[in-house]
Design a protein around this motif. Sequence first.
Motif, mmCIF file in Angstrom:
data_model
loop_
_atom_site.group_PDB
_atom_site.id
_atom_site.type_symbol
_atom_site.label_atom_id
_atom_site.label_comp_id
_atom_site.label_asym_id
_atom_site.label_seq_id
_atom_site.Cartn_x
_atom_site.Cartn_y
_atom_site.Cartn_z
ATOM 1 N N TRP A 28 0.831 -1.196 0.000
ATOM 2 C CA TRP A 28 0.000 0.000 0.000
ATOM 3 C C TRP A 28 0.876 1.260 0.000
ATOM 4 C CZ3 TRP A 28 0.066 -3.423 4.180
ATOM 5 C CH2 TRP A 28 0.703 -2.976 5.348
ATOM 6 N N PRO A 59 -4.079 -0.182 5.385
ATOM 7 C CA PRO A 59 -5.387 -0.808 5.630
ATOM 8 C C PRO A 59 -5.821 -0.603 7.076
ATOM 9 C CG PRO A 59 -3.824 -2.361 4.658
ATOM 10 C CD PRO A 59 -3.043 -1.172 5.067
ATOM 11 N N THR A 112 -8.934 -1.471 10.238
ATOM 12 C CA THR A 112 -9.944 -2.409 10.725
ATOM 13 C C THR A 112 -10.763 -1.725 11.806
ATOM 14 O OG1 THR A 112 -10.287 -4.578 11.804
ATOM 15 C CG2 THR A 112 -8.261 -3.407 12.336
ATOM 16 N N ASP A 168 -12.792 -5.035 7.914
ATOM 17 C CA ASP A 168 -11.332 -5.183 7.852
ATOM 18 C C ASP A 168 -10.896 -5.074 6.391
ATOM 19 O OD1 ASP A 168 -8.683 -5.801 8.134
ATOM 20 O OD2 ASP A 168 -8.984 -7.832 8.901
ATOM 21 N N GLN A 169 -10.129 -4.021 6.075
ATOM 22 C CA GLN A 169 -9.637 -3.875 4.705
ATOM 23 C C GLN A 169 -8.587 -4.920 4.361
ATOM 24 O OE1 GLN A 169 -8.333 0.195 4.361
ATOM 25 N NE2 GLN A 169 -10.412 0.945 3.983
ATOM 26 N N ARG A 187 -4.404 -0.613 -5.515
ATOM 27 C CA ARG A 187 -5.686 -1.238 -5.212
ATOM 28 C C ARG A 187 -6.473 -1.489 -6.497
ATOM 29 N NH1 ARG A 187 -6.703 -0.667 0.398
ATOM 30 N NH2 ARG A 187 -5.322 0.811 1.394
ATOM 31 N N GLU A 215 -9.242 -6.786 -6.228
ATOM 32 C CA GLU A 215 -9.670 -7.134 -4.883
ATOM 33 C C GLU A 215 -8.551 -7.840 -4.130
ATOM 34 O OE1 GLU A 215 -13.781 -8.881 -3.060
ATOM 35 O OE2 GLU A 215 -12.827 -10.042 -4.650
ATOM 36 N N HIS A 254 -10.071 -9.091 2.456
ATOM 37 C CA HIS A 254 -10.906 -8.178 3.245
ATOM 38 C C HIS A 254 -12.030 -8.969 3.904
ATOM 39 C CE1 HIS A 254 -14.490 -8.253 0.662
ATOM 40 N NE2 HIS A 254 -13.671 -8.251 -0.362
ATOM 41 N N GLN A 285 -16.067 -7.994 5.735
ATOM 42 C CA GLN A 285 -17.116 -7.161 6.334
ATOM 43 C C GLN A 285 -18.242 -8.090 6.783
ATOM 44 O OE1 GLN A 285 -16.196 -5.969 2.896
ATOM 45 N NE2 GLN A 285 -14.537 -4.918 3.937
#
Length: 810
Positions: free
Chosen positions: A269, A274, A276, A301-302, A321, A324, A327, A329
């Motif tokens: 990144w 990321p 959470t 949580d990314q 990014r 995908e 991650h 959710q």
Amino acid sequence: MRHKIRVGRLFAASALLGMVASAQGQDTKGGAQGHVKGTVYSLGDRQPLPGASISFGPRMAAMADDSGRYAIALPAGNYTAVFRFIGFAERSLPLEVRAGATVTLDAGLAPSTSQLDMVVVSAGKFEQRVGEVTQSLSVLPASLIRERNVASMAEALDQVPGVVVIDEDPQIRAGSGFSYGAGSRVMLLADGMPILSGDIGRPNWTLLPMEDVEQVEVIKGASSVLYGSAALSGVINVRTGWPGDKPRTRATMFGGVYGAPGNASSKWWGQSPPITTGASFLHARRFKQLDLVVAGNAFGDQGYIGPERIAPDSLVADPYRTKEGGHEQRVRFNFAARWRNAKVRGLNYGLSGNVMRSSTTSIFLWDNLDEGLYRPMPNTLTSTLGLQFYLDPFVNYTGPKGTRHSLRGRWYRQDFDNSGDQSNANDLLYGEYQLQQKLDIMGPVVLTLGVVGQQVQSRAILYRGNEGGTGENTATNAAGYVQVDKKFLADRLAVSAGMRYEHFRVNELEQAEPVLRAGATYRVLEGTFLRASYGQGFRFPTIGERYIITSVGALHIYPNPELQPETSVNMEVGVKQGFKVGGFSGYVDLVAFRQDFDRYVEFTFGQWGEDRSLANLLGFGFKSINTGGARITGTELELAGKGKLGAVEVQVLMGYTHTLPVSTTPDVPYAQNVTTAGVGEGITFNSTSSDPTDGILKFRVQDLFRADVGATWKRLSAGVSVRYNSHVRNIDKAFFQIEQMGQLGEVGVEEWMATHVTGDWITDVRAGFAITPQLKATFLVKNLSNEVYAIRPMAIEAPRTFQVQLALDL
């Protein structure tokens, strides 16, 4: 308090059916009677203790009802009333009963300070003191789960001695390896009923209601007599709670961020790491006869796993990014409602449930050991949209003499929309009737009888390896079990024995298996317990293991409709020693164990496909196979304690586990492979192992150390969690072979195995401050030293993480 009701009633039944307590100066006046009534409650919060026993002498006893009240008629005279409730210190009070009169005698009981008096239910399906259990059992308290701010039960179990979770699959004392989430050898229970997926026997840790956990009990060793198939290596029982007289409200929210990995080149990144986040709530209260609990959780949580690497000429606007990555959710809501019948004493019934929606990804292999360490290998990421729920109706009745009837059911539904044609759905229907009776046969005896029925309907393209290739599969099983628990020698010796017969059917395949278990605990001194146990285990293959057909990137997974059940025999001897230092009490537990397996099922990587073309990776892939015999021996030392050292409140849970998991048939062929030249060759454990030295089983973590120490002083609190996992020594040799052929890209598995031969120490720290008596803020750092590590080779674990938690408790 949900389970403490049953605790007290069963303990009281022993008093009603022959438990002898002291009675002094009987001076009975020829048949004239008086009456005694009162309430038994907990000192401190003054909550009633339903099921508490009150003994007045031989065969003269009463039991408290759901409101803690009791009443009894006694001959006139002088008595000593002895009040007992498991988990609380015994209390004796003098009493005079006069003919024709009514005496009110209330009693407040203080919680026991001894860890040996901690109440557990999983070992025998009735409430016992942990010191009297005949098997190895660890208890994970709810306070530790909340203080560590864990996102799922899998993370919480990382601190239990002897337990490690590999790719969502729990491994107790090296009893399991890598199975891609199929066919767990550990039975996972939510309030005593199975919560493994019906089609593939996989735990879903995030569905468990973390916000309502009372305690988690982990049985180590075969437990198939009481819990059936899947309890081959042990049981994890997640127990939730009921409200007391005072309403209880709890709310938590947290935020966190992932730090840069210890391997700087693998950071994927840019300026925005990321994050959470999460929040949960719980409210529990009584409305006269109604007990109600509602709770919920939201989590995002990314992820620390990035998207696949993209070729430079394909990058456009966002180089970090583009696709995908890893991650998660989810949103979860759960409830429990219980009605305590006022007209029929001892009768209660109700309904509990849990529902969750989620969006997640799973990663099978990392890309490489450098910039791709925290990225997935191309085409090995699976995206899932999931809906899961369970509904649990129940009826419980405890008669006036302590006989307990329990009828429980569960409808468990899973529906997963997966990428790559891996979608699946299943419905599991479970029902169990249990009868428990306390008898007086030369002392107290607990007799437990039960019948169980379960049916699974599975609909999945993923499991189309069945006859006809429809993906429609059915599994049913029916079982009956009996267990007897008896105490001898003035309650110093506790003996337990039981057996189970279970019939299992998957589509048209039918099999049945009887199993036995026995164990004993002897109290040598006041706090010293010797124990020994023997248990048989079995596990029927799941629908998924037999019929799965899928692929993850270039790797294929093949079905095995002929897969047979695996069986085991577990033996252990141990000693548990209680201790007390000032206001701090606990126990030390030392155990030696051995488990022998037959028809051992391993998720084995080999050349199973008939299509040997390069496009089909020469037929290489995974398949569940009966590989012969295996044996696991080892030792474990555990320490648990809590209490005050001076002005500081301290809680400790730690342990070390060493195992030697070996194949007992390393050179015996368990399958045949036909080469491209048409020559048949036997496939053995040794021929498929990357390191056959000493016959160590594949994907096993042999040495584990776990420790958590928490301390509270006034408004300040602090804690440290330490974990050591030895490195996996042996994996499937085919990983090396296809990597050498260039079919696994630059995954680097052979280099990783050669350079990681010791183990990893992981440390988490936390510090908290009570802003008010109800509101607490905690700062946590997980993986403090930022270790770059993998429990299962080719699946990297999280880098250092920083979190802040706010917790409100009313």
